[in-house]
Design a protein around this motif. Sequence first.
Motif, PDB file in Angstrom:
ATOM      1  N   ASP A  73       0.810  -1.214   0.000  1.00 26.26           N
ATOM      2  CA  ASP A  73       0.000   0.000   0.000  1.00 26.26           C
ATOM      3  C   ASP A  73       0.848   1.272   0.000  1.00 26.26           C
ATOM      4  OD1 ASP A  73      -2.436   1.610   2.091  1.00 26.26           O
ATOM      5  OD2 ASP A  73      -2.534   1.250  -0.072  1.00 26.26           O
ATOM      6  N   LYS A  74       2.024   1.211  -0.632  1.00 26.37           N
ATOM      7  CA  LYS A  74       2.899   2.376  -0.822  1.00 26.37           C
ATOM      8  C   LYS A  74       3.366   3.030   0.479  1.00 26.37           C
ATOM      9  CE  LYS A  74       2.153   2.286  -5.341  1.00 26.37           C
ATOM     10  NZ  LYS A  74       2.272   0.938  -5.760  1.00 26.37           N
ATOM     11  N   THR A  75       3.434   2.256   1.546  1.00 24.75           N
ATOM     12  CA  THR A  75       3.919   2.788   2.821  1.00 24.75           C
ATOM     13  C   THR A  75       5.078   1.924   3.321  1.00 24.75           C
ATOM     14  OG1 THR A  75       2.374   1.460   4.111  1.00 24.75           O
ATOM     15  CG2 THR A  75       1.642   3.664   3.483  1.00 24.75           C
ATOM     16  N   ILE A  76       5.790   2.440   4.286  1.00 28.55           N
ATOM     17  CA  ILE A  76       6.844   1.671   4.937  1.00 28.55           C
ATOM     18  C   ILE A  76       6.165   0.553   5.732  1.00 28.55           C
ATOM     19  CG2 ILE A  76       8.672   1.747   6.669  1.00 28.55           C
ATOM     20  CD1 ILE A  76       9.043   4.722   5.893  1.00 28.55           C
ATOM     21  N   PRO A  77       6.611  -0.686   5.565  1.00 25.96           N
ATOM     22  CA  PRO A  77       5.982  -1.789   6.299  1.00 25.96           C
ATOM     23  C   PRO A  77       6.080  -1.582   7.805  1.00 25.96           C
ATOM     24  CG  PRO A  77       7.496  -2.621   4.631  1.00 25.96           C
ATOM     25  CD  PRO A  77       7.691  -1.139   4.701  1.00 25.96           C
ATOM     26  N   SER A  78       5.012  -1.913   8.525  1.00 28.50           N
ATOM     27  CA  SER A  78       5.027  -1.779   9.984  1.00 28.50           C
ATOM     28  C   SER A  78       5.375  -3.096  10.674  1.00 28.50           C
ATOM     29  CB  SER A  78       3.672  -1.263  10.491  1.00 28.50           C
ATOM     30  OG  SER A  78       2.637  -2.142  10.115  1.00 28.50           O
ATOM     31  N   ASP A  79       5.206  -4.223   9.989  1.00 28.54           N
ATOM     32  CA  ASP A  79       5.584  -5.504  10.563  1.00 28.54           C
ATOM     33  C   ASP A  79       7.095  -5.512  10.783  1.00 28.54           C
ATOM     34  OD1 ASP A  79       4.834  -8.549  10.961  1.00 28.54           O
ATOM     35  OD2 ASP A  79       6.718  -8.443   9.835  1.00 28.54           O
ATOM     36  N   PRO A  80       7.564  -5.847  11.988  1.00 30.47           N
ATOM     37  CA  PRO A  80       9.000  -5.756  12.279  1.00 30.47           C
ATOM     38  C   PRO A  80       9.900  -6.545  11.322  1.00 30.47           C
ATOM     39  CG  PRO A  80       7.792  -6.035  14.312  1.00 30.47           C
ATOM     40  CD  PRO A  80       6.799  -6.213  13.192  1.00 30.47           C
ATOM     41  N   LEU A  81       9.500  -7.769  10.948  1.00 29.46           N
ATOM     42  CA  LEU A  81      10.338  -8.546  10.044  1.00 29.46           C
ATOM     43  C   LEU A  81      10.370  -7.901   8.661  1.00 29.46           C
ATOM     44  CD1 LEU A  81      10.909 -12.239   9.893  1.00 29.46           C
ATOM     45  CD2 LEU A  81      10.481 -11.043   7.755  1.00 29.46           C
ATOM     46  N   LEU A  82       9.218  -7.502   8.144  1.00 30.36           N
ATOM     47  CA  LEU A  82       9.183  -6.857   6.826  1.00 30.36           C
ATOM     48  C   LEU A  82       9.879  -5.505   6.860  1.00 30.36           C
ATOM     49  CD1 LEU A  82       5.566  -7.756   5.740  1.00 30.36           C
ATOM     50  CD2 LEU A  82       7.710  -8.872   5.088  1.00 30.36           C
ATOM     51  N   TYR A  83       9.760  -4.794   7.975  1.00 27.94           N
ATOM     52  CA  TYR A  83      10.453  -3.509   8.097  1.00 27.94           C
ATOM     53  C   TYR A  83      11.968  -3.698   7.992  1.00 27.94           C
ATOM     54  CZ  TYR A  83      12.530   0.718   9.779  1.00 27.94           C
ATOM     55  OH  TYR A  83      13.317   1.836   9.863  1.00 27.94           O
ATOM     56  N   ARG A  84      12.488  -4.808   8.519  1.00 29.33           N
ATOM     57  CA  ARG A  84      13.928  -5.051   8.460  1.00 29.33           C
ATOM     58  C   ARG A  84      14.408  -5.137   7.011  1.00 29.33           C
ATOM     59  NH1 ARG A  84      14.128  -2.637  12.215  1.00 29.33           N
ATOM     60  NH2 ARG A  84      13.989  -3.449  14.301  1.00 29.33           N
ATOM     61  N   PHE A  85      13.589  -5.715   6.125  1.00 33.67           N
ATOM     62  CA  PHE A  85      13.958  -5.732   4.708  1.00 33.67           C
ATOM     63  C   PHE A  85      13.993  -4.318   4.152  1.00 33.67           C
ATOM     64  CE2 PHE A  85      12.706 -10.184   5.073  1.00 33.67           C
ATOM     65  CZ  PHE A  85      13.745 -10.783   4.388  1.00 33.67           C
ATOM     66  N   TYR A  86      13.045  -3.500   4.555  1.00 29.82           N
ATOM     67  CA  TYR A  86      13.030  -2.091   4.141  1.00 29.82           C
ATOM     68  C   TYR A  86      14.286  -1.396   4.685  1.00 29.82           C
ATOM     69  CZ  TYR A  86      11.445   2.706   3.606  1.00 29.82           C
ATOM     70  OH  TYR A  86      11.351   4.025   3.268  1.00 29.82           O
ATOM     71  N   SER A  90      17.261   0.268   2.672  1.00 28.58           N
ATOM     72  CA  SER A  90      17.572   1.682   2.907  1.00 28.58           C
ATOM     73  C   SER A  90      19.045   1.892   3.245  1.00 28.58           C
ATOM     74  CB  SER A  90      16.716   2.239   4.047  1.00 28.58           C
ATOM     75  OG  SER A  90      15.351   2.214   3.705  1.00 28.58           O
ATOM     76  N   VAL A  91      19.605   1.010   4.069  1.00 30.14           N
ATOM     77  CA  VAL A  91      20.976   1.178   4.537  1.00 30.14           C
ATOM     78  C   VAL A  91      21.987   0.608   3.537  1.00 30.14           C
ATOM     79  CG1 VAL A  91      22.623   0.532   6.347  1.00 30.14           C
ATOM     80  CG2 VAL A  91      20.284   1.208   6.961  1.00 30.14           C
ATOM     81  N   PHE A  92      21.745  -0.624   3.093  1.00 36.66           N
ATOM     82  CA  PHE A  92      22.735  -1.317   2.270  1.00 36.66           C
ATOM     83  C   PHE A  92      22.443  -1.262   0.775  1.00 36.66           C
ATOM     84  CE2 PHE A  92      22.898  -3.369   6.457  1.00 36.66           C
ATOM     85  CZ  PHE A  92      24.230  -3.170   6.751  1.00 36.66           C
ATOM     86  N   GLY A  93      21.236  -0.846   0.390  1.00 39.78           N
ATOM     87  CA  GLY A  93      20.854  -0.822  -1.019  1.00 39.78           C
ATOM     88  C   GLY A  93      21.821  -0.086  -1.927  1.00 39.78           C
ATOM     89  N   PRO A  94      22.189   1.163  -1.589  1.00 40.07           N
ATOM     90  CA  PRO A  94      23.127   1.875  -2.466  1.00 40.07           C
ATOM     91  C   PRO A  94      24.475   1.174  -2.600  1.00 40.07           C
ATOM     92  CG  PRO A  94      21.981   3.430  -1.047  1.00 40.07           C
ATOM     93  CD  PRO A  94      21.644   2.043  -0.548  1.00 40.07           C
ATOM     94  N   GLY A  95      24.972   0.555  -1.522  1.00 38.42           N
ATOM     95  CA  GLY A  95      26.236  -0.177  -1.593  1.00 38.42           C
ATOM     96  C   GLY A  95      26.114  -1.426  -2.447  1.00 38.42           C
TER      97      GLY A  95
END
Length: 143
Positions: A73-86, A90-95
Amino acid sequence: MTRAILDAKKAKGLRWDQIAGEIGMAPVWTATACLGEASATEEIAQKITAVLDLGDDVADALQECPLKGQWMDKTIPSDPLLYRFYEILSVFGPGVKQCIHEEFGDGIMSAIDFTIDVEREQHPKGDRVKIVMNGKFLPYVRW
């Protein structure tokens, strides 16, 4: 479809790896299809419904081409496990992107010609989740 599958899975006390083994597919793909994010062939849909004792309506629904990613739904996931993928993205994607470009050139990793596996890795400080993604490299076309 998804509700019927999840209810049957729970009632039978099955895990995704057990269902996947019965139908000859990978656990992550099996779960993804059963959650409505991938389409199954008629043969696979019939195997899934046979394992779960579900009807042709569920088999038909499994074969539909889904509108993928609607759960986000175009939002940051609120589920803790799914949020970790986000967070990982966010942190490692550019690298990761830089490393892929250095190794392969300007392009992307396919999410269509793609597999992902989840494994348990024993570790003295506590078991680890090991996720292996394997996608075909697709170079950008220049014209």
